[in-house]
Motif scaffolding. Structure first.
Motif, PDB file in Angstrom:
ATOM      1  N   SER A 246       6.732  10.288  -5.089  1.00 52.41           N
ATOM      2  CA  SER A 246       6.815   8.808  -4.938  1.00 52.41           C
ATOM      3  C   SER A 246       6.135   8.115  -6.077  1.00 52.41           C
ATOM      4  CB  SER A 246       6.388   8.389  -3.617  1.00 52.41           C
ATOM      5  OG  SER A 246       7.019   8.883  -2.589  1.00 52.41           O
ATOM      6  N   ASN A 247       6.459   7.148  -6.550  1.00 48.75           N
ATOM      7  CA  ASN A 247       5.791   6.522  -7.812  1.00 48.75           C
ATOM      8  C   ASN A 247       5.721   4.800  -7.208  1.00 48.75           C
ATOM      9  OD1 ASN A 247       8.583   5.960  -8.723  1.00 48.75           O
ATOM     10  ND2 ASN A 247       7.271   5.009 -10.361  1.00 48.75           N
ATOM     11  N   TRP A 248       4.779   4.477  -8.077  1.00 48.82           N
ATOM     12  CA  TRP A 248       4.374   2.634  -8.012  1.00 48.82           C
ATOM     13  C   TRP A 248       4.358   2.371  -9.289  1.00 48.82           C
ATOM     14  CZ3 TRP A 248       1.442  -0.819  -9.634  1.00 48.82           C
ATOM     15  CH2 TRP A 248       1.419  -2.434  -8.952  1.00 48.82           C
ATOM     16  N   THR A 249       5.037   1.291  -9.648  1.00 45.14           N
ATOM     17  CA  THR A 249       4.958   0.655 -11.124  1.00 45.14           C
ATOM     18  C   THR A 249       4.715  -0.799 -10.769  1.00 45.14           C
ATOM     19  OG1 THR A 249       7.360  -0.013 -11.312  1.00 45.14           O
ATOM     20  CG2 THR A 249       6.611   2.261 -12.401  1.00 45.14           C
ATOM     21  N   ASP A 250       3.921  -1.617 -11.701  1.00 45.18           N
ATOM     22  CA  ASP A 250       3.648  -3.005 -11.692  1.00 45.18           C
ATOM     23  C   ASP A 250       4.933  -3.791 -12.060  1.00 45.18           C
ATOM     24  OD1 ASP A 250       3.641  -2.571 -14.484  1.00 45.18           O
ATOM     25  OD2 ASP A 250       1.564  -3.138 -14.696  1.00 45.18           O
ATOM     26  N   THR A 251       6.289  -3.266 -12.063  1.00 46.90           N
ATOM     27  CA  THR A 251       7.192  -4.031 -12.592  1.00 46.90           C
ATOM     28  C   THR A 251       7.926  -4.675 -11.129  1.00 46.90           C
ATOM     29  OG1 THR A 251       8.841  -2.114 -12.261  1.00 46.90           O
ATOM     30  CG2 THR A 251       7.811  -2.708 -14.451  1.00 46.90           C
ATOM     31  N   GLN A 252       7.241  -4.180  -9.922  1.00 43.20           N
ATOM     32  CA  GLN A 252       7.961  -4.517  -8.664  1.00 43.20           C
ATOM     33  C   GLN A 252       7.182  -6.014  -8.499  1.00 43.20           C
ATOM     34  OE1 GLN A 252       7.728  -1.386  -5.445  1.00 43.20           O
ATOM     35  NE2 GLN A 252       6.853  -0.070  -7.165  1.00 43.20           N
ATOM     36  N   THR A 253       8.039  -6.718  -8.008  1.00 43.96           N
ATOM     37  CA  THR A 253       7.672  -8.106  -7.603  1.00 43.96           C
ATOM     38  C   THR A 253       7.278  -7.959  -6.077  1.00 43.96           C
ATOM     39  OG1 THR A 253       9.804  -8.637  -7.227  1.00 43.96           O
ATOM     40  CG2 THR A 253       8.882  -9.135  -9.528  1.00 43.96           C
ATOM     41  N   ARG A 254       5.976  -8.036  -5.708  1.00 45.73           N
ATOM     42  CA  ARG A 254       5.709  -7.587  -4.386  1.00 45.73           C
ATOM     43  C   ARG A 254       4.294  -8.348  -4.274  1.00 45.73           C
ATOM     44  NH1 ARG A 254       4.971  -2.080  -2.133  1.00 45.73           N
ATOM     45  NH2 ARG A 254       3.710  -3.167  -0.684  1.00 45.73           N
ATOM     46  N   THR A 255       3.890  -8.756  -3.143  1.00 41.38           N
ATOM     47  CA  THR A 255       2.668  -9.283  -2.819  1.00 41.38           C
ATOM     48  C   THR A 255       1.755  -8.216  -2.411  1.00 41.38           C
ATOM     49  OG1 THR A 255       3.874 -11.215  -1.482  1.00 41.38           O
ATOM     50  CG2 THR A 255       1.201 -10.603  -1.046  1.00 41.38           C
ATOM     51  N   PRO A 256       0.586  -8.201  -3.461  1.00 39.84           N
ATOM     52  CA  PRO A 256      -0.267  -7.231  -3.340  1.00 39.84           C
ATOM     53  C   PRO A 256      -0.710  -6.765  -1.939  1.00 39.84           C
ATOM     54  CG  PRO A 256      -0.962  -8.517  -4.982  1.00 39.84           C
ATOM     55  CD  PRO A 256       0.065  -9.455  -4.285  1.00 39.84           C
TER      56      PRO A 256
ATOM     57  N   LEU B  86      -3.695  -5.939  -0.157  1.00 38.94           N
ATOM     58  CA  LEU B  86      -4.849  -6.862   0.633  1.00 38.94           C
ATOM     59  C   LEU B  86      -4.174  -8.231   0.926  1.00 38.94           C
ATOM     60  CD1 LEU B  86      -7.993  -5.718  -1.021  1.00 38.94           C
ATOM     61  CD2 LEU B  86      -7.067  -4.645   1.124  1.00 38.94           C
ATOM     62  N   ILE B  87      -3.578  -8.754   0.096  1.00 36.04           N
ATOM     63  CA  ILE B  87      -3.301 -10.347   0.330  1.00 36.04           C
ATOM     64  C   ILE B  87      -2.120 -10.152   1.414  1.00 36.04           C
ATOM     65  CG2 ILE B  87      -2.247 -11.991  -0.850  1.00 36.04           C
ATOM     66  CD1 ILE B  87      -3.450 -11.594  -3.406  1.00 36.04           C
ATOM     67  N   ASP B  88      -1.077  -9.210   1.211  1.00 34.61           N
ATOM     68  CA  ASP B  88      -0.028  -9.261   2.456  1.00 34.61           C
ATOM     69  C   ASP B  88      -0.552  -9.074   3.753  1.00 34.61           C
ATOM     70  OD1 ASP B  88       2.678  -9.337   3.075  1.00 34.61           O
ATOM     71  OD2 ASP B  88       2.812  -7.153   2.635  1.00 34.61           O
ATOM     72  N   ILE B  89      -1.534  -8.293   4.041  1.00 32.57           N
ATOM     73  CA  ILE B  89      -2.435  -7.786   5.220  1.00 32.57           C
ATOM     74  C   ILE B  89      -3.009  -9.222   5.699  1.00 32.57           C
ATOM     75  CG2 ILE B  89      -4.022  -6.577   6.287  1.00 32.57           C
ATOM     76  CD1 ILE B  89      -3.413  -4.257   4.684  1.00 32.57           C
ATOM     77  N   TYR B  90      -3.597  -9.818   4.472  1.00 28.87           N
ATOM     78  CA  TYR B  90      -4.334 -11.009   4.929  1.00 28.87           C
ATOM     79  C   TYR B  90      -3.291 -12.278   5.599  1.00 28.87           C
ATOM     80  CZ  TYR B  90      -6.663 -15.608   4.241  1.00 28.87           C
ATOM     81  OH  TYR B  90      -7.378 -16.776   4.270  1.00 28.87           O
TER      82      TYR B  90
ATOM     83  N   PRO C 219      -0.101  -0.013   6.970  1.00 30.44           N
ATOM     84  CA  PRO C 219       0.703   1.050   6.840  1.00 30.44           C
ATOM     85  C   PRO C 219       0.816   1.731   8.282  1.00 30.44           C
ATOM     86  CG  PRO C 219      -0.880   1.175   4.960  1.00 30.44           C
ATOM     87  CD  PRO C 219      -1.381  -0.049   6.022  1.00 30.44           C
ATOM     88  N   ASN C 220       1.951   1.984   8.328  1.00 27.29           N
ATOM     89  CA  ASN C 220       2.102   2.739   9.847  1.00 27.29           C
ATOM     90  C   ASN C 220       1.809   4.209   9.669  1.00 27.29           C
ATOM     91  OD1 ASN C 220       4.081   4.388  11.990  1.00 27.29           O
ATOM     92  ND2 ASN C 220       4.316   2.213  12.447  1.00 27.29           N
ATOM     93  N   HIS C 221       0.844   4.580  10.585  1.00 27.14           N
ATOM     94  CA  HIS C 221       0.396   5.899  10.531  1.00 27.14           C
ATOM     95  C   HIS C 221       1.227   6.776  11.259  1.00 27.14           C
ATOM     96  CE1 HIS C 221      -2.580   8.899   9.888  1.00 27.14           C
ATOM     97  NE2 HIS C 221      -2.777   9.222  10.972  1.00 27.14           N
ATOM     98  N   THR C 222       1.987   6.764  12.171  1.00 23.37           N
ATOM     99  CA  THR C 222       2.762   7.707  12.861  1.00 23.37           C
ATOM    100  C   THR C 222       3.964   7.963  11.787  1.00 23.37           C
ATOM    101  OG1 THR C 222       2.361   6.929  15.134  1.00 23.37           O
ATOM    102  CG2 THR C 222       4.713   7.965  14.680  1.00 23.37           C
TER     103      THR C 222
ATOM    104  N   THR D 138       5.573   0.473   3.613  1.00 27.09           N
ATOM    105  CA  THR D 138       4.692  -0.314   2.815  1.00 27.09           C
ATOM    106  C   THR D 138       4.282   0.628   1.555  1.00 27.09           C
ATOM    107  OG1 THR D 138       2.903   1.222   4.057  1.00 27.09           O
ATOM    108  CG2 THR D 138       3.734  -0.970   5.181  1.00 27.09           C
ATOM    109  N   LYS D 139       4.966   1.739   1.304  1.00 25.50           N
ATOM    110  CA  LYS D 139       4.446   2.385   0.420  1.00 25.50           C
ATOM    111  C   LYS D 139       2.893   2.617  -0.159  1.00 25.50           C
ATOM    112  CE  LYS D 139       8.830   0.969  -1.933  1.00 25.50           C
ATOM    113  NZ  LYS D 139       9.536   0.574  -3.226  1.00 25.50           N
ATOM    114  N   PHE D 140       2.477   3.134   0.975  1.00 25.05           N
ATOM    115  CA  PHE D 140       0.843   3.411   1.037  1.00 25.05           C
ATOM    116  C   PHE D 140       0.649   4.729   1.762  1.00 25.05           C
ATOM    117  CE2 PHE D 140       0.912  -1.206  -0.051  1.00 25.05           C
ATOM    118  CZ  PHE D 140      -0.082  -1.072  -1.176  1.00 25.05           C
ATOM    119  N   TRP D 141      -0.553   5.507   1.215  1.00 24.42           N
ATOM    120  CA  TRP D 141      -0.921   6.490   2.126  1.00 24.42           C
ATOM    121  C   TRP D 141      -1.810   5.852   3.381  1.00 24.42           C
ATOM    122  CZ3 TRP D 141       0.416  11.385   0.432  1.00 24.42           C
ATOM    123  CH2 TRP D 141       0.899  11.605  -0.773  1.00 24.42           C
ATOM    124  N   SER D 142      -1.660   6.507   4.283  1.00 28.98           N
ATOM    125  CA  SER D 142      -2.490   6.014   5.536  1.00 28.98           C
ATOM    126  C   SER D 142      -3.666   6.717   6.194  1.00 28.98           C
ATOM    127  CB  SER D 142      -1.667   5.404   6.473  1.00 28.98           C
ATOM    128  OG  SER D 142      -1.084   6.591   7.255  1.00 28.98           O
ATOM    129  N   ALA D 143      -4.637   6.400   6.671  1.00 24.30           N
ATOM    130  CA  ALA D 143      -5.407   7.183   7.489  1.00 24.30           C
ATOM    131  C   ALA D 143      -6.002   6.346   8.464  1.00 24.30           C
ATOM    132  CB  ALA D 143      -6.833   7.364   6.471  1.00 24.30           C
TER     133      ALA D 143
END
Length: 380
Positions: free
Chosen positions: A291-301, A303-307, A315-318, A330-335
């Motif tokens: 999986s890759n992430w690039t800054d060409t994606q128009t998405r809310t960052p 921390l601001i999205d969670i706020y 991120p959904n851990h399950t 969410t495209k993030f690793w979770s813990a």
């Protein structure tokens, strides 16, 4: 800092053009050390950077008479905008290898040896002193090996802004984002008279790249009452022979000066393995476990999205556990809070046609990049 302060694009919005953020940074006692700042926008990290030194509020744990900062940066014979356009183009346009390494912004690039405006960097020292050399790897591409002519006894006392137990080395190896502080003992006046020299070379070379760049800086002694030596031209024959291997320097050698309650292997509750690979899809990208992430994606960052959206943006851990620890929504690793994670980042071969072999890429870690983590540990 507030979540709207400037950070990496994945976590926070950048500073808007013609706007600014005011920062009030209150470092704690444990924050003393050698750091640096750099831009996160485009290719500006090559030129928009500088040392950021936090001094000890009390006497430092090691004695020294003075300090010197040696910040290493790459030099390219192209503008930032030209390089950035090529790196983000489809098809991909490689900018070429670095044309030089600079120390504190000074140095001679390839093809510039006869340019009178290009001067060798100079590090002035006094005889019979101990200096704290703060070596900063602010390069965008280069992995650097460095040594000091006739000064082989170097003692590492800090790494990445944290004090370590003293460890002796004969040379220093620094990658992008790394910092090493060393104690450097200069020669006495009698030793200088015996060698009939007041000038020595600092030699530095790139490693793990298709072509090698070798540069020099002048280690110049100032003798009280004597005329200051003139820096000679760079030597035609290297005075030093630096090791070619990069994987065996300091491996498992450094220990913290003060116990840091670092979890043991027996305390690990979950292991997360990230395989990192370079691939090409018009342009060239890096992927983590496919999986890759690039800054060409128009998405809310993040921390601001969670706020704004609360748990709905977390991120959904399950879901992540069912997808190799990565949440595909969410495209993030979770813990989970309280876990002790062993993070293994495995660099694998490039998938780029005709590239072959491996390429290197730094992995910085910022607190909060993983929610609820205790440990960030990696094997590369």
């Amino acid at each position: 800092m507030a979540i709207f302060s400037d950070g990496t694009p994945v976590s926070q919005w950048p500073i808007a053009p013609k706007h600014y953020f005011d920062y009030e940074i209150l470092p704690g006692e444990s924050d003393a050390g050698t750091s640096f700042y750099h831009s996160h926008v485009g290719f500006q990290a090559v030129t928009a950077n500088g040392a950021h030194i936090v001094e000890d509020v009390r006497s430092p744990p090691y004695h020294y008479d003075g300090e010197r900062v040696l910040q290493l940066t790459d030099y390219f014979n192209k503008t930032d905008s030209v390089i950035e356009q090529g790196l983000t183009s489809n098809p991909f346009v490689w900018s070429g290898e670095t044309n030089g390494l600079l120390i504190n912004g000074v140095g001679v690039g390839i093809g510039k040896q006869n340019d009178s405006s290009c001067k060798l960097p100079v590090v002035d020292v006094l005889p019979g002193k101990i200096y704290r050399m703060r070596i900063i790897g602010a390069t965008a591409l280069s992995h650097v090996s460095m040594a000091f002519e006739s000064h082989e006894n170097l003692t590492i006392i800090a790494a990445d802004a944290r004090y370590t137990q003293p460890h002796n080395v004969s040379h220093v190896q620094v990658g992008s984002g790394q910092r090493f502080d060393i104690l450097f003992k200069t020669k006495t006046i009698d030793e200088l008279k015996g060698s009939n020299r007041t000038h020595f070379w600092i030699q530095f070379e790139t490693r793990d790249r298709p072509s090698l760049y070798r540069g020099y800086a002048s280690l110049r002694y100032t003798i009280p009452g004597a005329k200051r030596a003139i820096t000679p031209p760079a030597p035609s024959t290297p005075p030093l022979s630096l090791p070619n291997t990069t994987y065996s320097w300091l491996e498992y050698s450094l220990q913290p000066l003060i116990p840091n309650n670092f979890p043991t292997a027996a305390e690990v509750t979950r292991r997360v393995t990230m395989t990192v690979q370079q691939f090409q899809n018009g342009s060239i990208y890096w992927s983590q476990s496919g999986s890759n992430w690039t800054d060409t994606q128009t998405r809310t960052p993040m921390l601001i999205d969670i706020y704004k959206r609360g748990d709905a943006a977390m991120p959904n851990h399950t879901r992540a556990l069912q997808n190799n620890n990565w949440d595909p929504i969410t495209k993030f690793w979770s813990a989970e809070i309280g876990q002790v994670l062993e993070m293994i980042i495995q660099n694998t071969g490039s998938l780029v046609k005709n590239a072959g072999g491996l390429d290197i890429h730094p992995f910085p870690c910022a607190r909060g990049a993983f929610l609820g983590y205790r440990v960030w540990e990696w094997d590369v």
